[in-house]
Design a protein around this motif. Structure first.
Motif, PDB file in Angstrom:
ATOM      1  N   GLN A  89       0.838  -1.199   0.000  1.00  0.00           N
ATOM      2  CA  GLN A  89       0.000   0.000   0.000  1.00  0.00           C
ATOM      3  C   GLN A  89       0.872   1.248   0.000  1.00  0.00           C
ATOM      4  O   GLN A  89       0.611   2.204  -0.723  1.00  0.00           O
ATOM      5  N   THR A  90       1.925   1.228   0.801  1.00  0.00           N
ATOM      6  CA  THR A  90       2.833   2.368   0.875  1.00  0.00           C
ATOM      7  C   THR A  90       3.559   2.565  -0.455  1.00  0.00           C
ATOM      8  O   THR A  90       3.704   3.697  -0.930  1.00  0.00           O
ATOM      9  N   LEU A  91       3.994   1.480  -1.084  1.00  0.00           N
ATOM     10  CA  LEU A  91       4.629   1.584  -2.400  1.00  0.00           C
ATOM     11  C   LEU A  91       3.679   2.194  -3.418  1.00  0.00           C
ATOM     12  O   LEU A  91       4.076   3.065  -4.207  1.00  0.00           O
ATOM     13  N   ASP A  92       2.433   1.767  -3.411  1.00  0.00           N
ATOM     14  CA  ASP A  92       1.446   2.315  -4.351  1.00  0.00           C
ATOM     15  C   ASP A  92       1.228   3.805  -4.121  1.00  0.00           C
ATOM     16  O   ASP A  92       1.105   4.579  -5.069  1.00  0.00           O
ATOM     17  N   GLU A  93       1.194   4.215  -2.869  1.00  0.00           N
ATOM     18  CA  GLU A  93       1.005   5.632  -2.557  1.00  0.00           C
ATOM     19  C   GLU A  93       2.216   6.460  -2.978  1.00  0.00           C
ATOM     20  O   GLU A  93       2.068   7.566  -3.502  1.00  0.00           O
ATOM     21  N   ILE A  94       3.396   5.928  -2.798  1.00  0.00           N
ATOM     22  CA  ILE A  94       4.606   6.632  -3.231  1.00  0.00           C
ATOM     23  C   ILE A  94       4.621   6.756  -4.752  1.00  0.00           C
ATOM     24  O   ILE A  94       4.993   7.789  -5.298  1.00  0.00           O
ATOM     25  N   ALA A  95       4.195   5.709  -5.451  1.00  0.00           N
ATOM     26  CA  ALA A  95       4.190   5.725  -6.912  1.00  0.00           C
ATOM     27  C   ALA A  95       3.299   6.839  -7.462  1.00  0.00           C
ATOM     28  O   ALA A  95       3.550   7.364  -8.554  1.00  0.00           O
ATOM     29  N   ALA A  96       2.276   7.205  -6.729  1.00  0.00           N
ATOM     30  CA  ALA A  96       1.343   8.233  -7.178  1.00  0.00           C
ATOM     31  C   ALA A  96       1.862   9.655  -6.957  1.00  0.00           C
ATOM     32  O   ALA A  96       1.265  10.607  -7.451  1.00  0.00           O
ATOM     33  N   LEU A  97       2.955   9.801  -6.235  1.00  0.00           N
ATOM     34  CA  LEU A  97       3.500  11.123  -5.926  1.00  0.00           C
ATOM     35  C   LEU A  97       4.406  11.620  -7.037  1.00  0.00           C
ATOM     36  O   LEU A  97       5.003  10.820  -7.770  1.00  0.00           O
ATOM     37  N   ASP A  98       4.567  12.923  -7.125  1.00  0.00           N
ATOM     38  CA  ASP A  98       5.476  13.506  -8.115  1.00  0.00           C
ATOM     39  C   ASP A  98       6.766  14.014  -7.467  1.00  0.00           C
ATOM     40  O   ASP A  98       7.494  14.798  -8.050  1.00  0.00           O
ATOM     41  N   HIS A  99       7.018  13.585  -6.230  1.00  0.00           N
ATOM     42  CA  HIS A  99       8.227  13.981  -5.521  1.00  0.00           C
ATOM     43  C   HIS A  99       8.700  12.800  -4.665  1.00  0.00           C
ATOM     44  O   HIS A  99       7.977  11.835  -4.472  1.00  0.00           O
ATOM     45  N   ARG A 100       9.929  12.889  -4.186  1.00  0.00           N
ATOM     46  CA  ARG A 100      10.542  11.820  -3.389  1.00  0.00           C
ATOM     47  C   ARG A 100      10.258  12.036  -1.913  1.00  0.00           C
ATOM     48  O   ARG A 100      10.211  13.167  -1.437  1.00  0.00           O
ATOM     49  N   VAL A 101      10.092  10.922  -1.201  1.00  0.00           N
ATOM     50  CA  VAL A 101       9.713  10.980   0.214  1.00  0.00           C
ATOM     51  C   VAL A 101      10.419   9.890   1.006  1.00  0.00           C
ATOM     52  O   VAL A 101      10.946   8.930   0.446  1.00  0.00           O
ATOM     53  N   ILE A 102      10.379  10.051   2.309  1.00  0.00           N
ATOM     54  CA  ILE A 102      10.736   8.976   3.224  1.00  0.00           C
ATOM     55  C   ILE A 102       9.482   8.690   4.043  1.00  0.00           C
ATOM     56  O   ILE A 102       8.868   9.608   4.583  1.00  0.00           O
ATOM     57  N   VAL A 103       9.080   7.430   4.060  1.00  0.00           N
ATOM     58  CA  VAL A 103       7.910   7.005   4.816  1.00  0.00           C
ATOM     59  C   VAL A 103       8.396   6.052   5.896  1.00  0.00           C
ATOM     60  O   VAL A 103       9.106   5.087   5.613  1.00  0.00           O
ATOM     61  N   THR A 104       7.997   6.329   7.128  1.00  0.00           N
ATOM     62  CA  THR A 104       8.360   5.481   8.256  1.00  0.00           C
ATOM     63  C   THR A 104       7.103   4.805   8.782  1.00  0.00           C
ATOM     64  O   THR A 104       6.109   5.470   9.061  1.00  0.00           O
ATOM     65  N   LEU A 105       7.142   3.475   8.865  1.00  0.00           N
ATOM     66  CA  LEU A 105       6.038   2.695   9.422  1.00  0.00           C
ATOM     67  C   LEU A 105       6.431   2.261  10.820  1.00  0.00           C
ATOM     68  O   LEU A 105       7.590   1.922  11.061  1.00  0.00           O
ATOM     69  N   ASP A 106       5.463   2.258  11.744  1.00  0.00           N
ATOM     70  CA  ASP A 106       5.777   1.783  13.081  1.00  0.00           C
ATOM     71  C   ASP A 106       4.960   0.523  13.401  1.00  0.00           C
ATOM     72  O   ASP A 106       4.141   0.075  12.608  1.00  0.00           O
ATOM     73  N   TRP A 107       5.184  -0.028  14.574  1.00  0.00           N
ATOM     74  CA  TRP A 107       4.544  -1.280  14.969  1.00  0.00           C
ATOM     75  C   TRP A 107       3.029  -1.159  15.092  1.00  0.00           C
ATOM     76  O   TRP A 107       2.324  -2.147  15.045  1.00  0.00           O
ATOM     77  N   ARG A 108       2.531   0.057  15.272  1.00  0.00           N
ATOM     78  CA  ARG A 108       1.082   0.251  15.430  1.00  0.00           C
ATOM     79  C   ARG A 108       0.383   0.521  14.108  1.00  0.00           C
ATOM     80  O   ARG A 108      -0.812   0.779  14.085  1.00  0.00           O
TER      81      ARG A 108
END
Length: 134
Positions: A89-108
């Motif tokens: 899901q996170t990969l799909d959301e990043i693919a839809a962006l027009d800029h680069r990001v860092i996404v951090t997922l936590d245990w919750r």
């Protein structure tokens, strides 16, 4: 998307990332490279690097890089496979962006996103995903 598994990620995880082109250090011949050198090699050839190194954002200059990053809370293959949907899901959301990001997922299942193309960008919360479970 072209996804690169950091050296700390288990190689069999690539099978849980269906629909994406996945590579890793051994396949590319980059085993043993330091983070800065590895990021330079990955940048331009891949869209996203997947890592469990939560300190990488503090150890490396990420601003201005042509590479997005996903930081997960573990490198345990069983946990990662069980939570493959959250990563996809996170990969799909990043693919839809027009800029680069860092996404951090936590245990919750919380996710924060920070743009890499803006100096001093603050993190914003993304919608949660199913919590990481063991």
């Amino acid at each position: 998307m072209r996804v690169f598994l950091d050296e700390n990620m288990p190689r069999p995880l690539r099978h849980a990332l269906a629909g994406h082109e996945v590579s890793y250090v051994e396949k590319e011949g980059w085993k043993g490279k330091e983070n800065g050198e590895l990021l330079a090699l990955v940048e331009g050839r891949f869209d996203v690097i997947l890592t469990s190194d939560g300190n990488i954002a503090y150890q490396q200059t990420l601003a201005g890089r042509a590479l997005s990053m996903i930081v997960v809370p573990t490198n345990n293959l069983t946990h990662l496979r069980a939570n493959g949907v959250a990563i996809l899901q996170t990969l799909d959301e990043i693919a839809a962006l027009d800029h680069r990001v860092i996404v951090t997922l936590d245990w919750r299942g919380r996710r924060s996103l920070r743009r890499l193309d803006a100096t001093g960008a603050t993190a914003v919360e993304l919608g949660p995903v199913r919590p990481f479970r063991g």
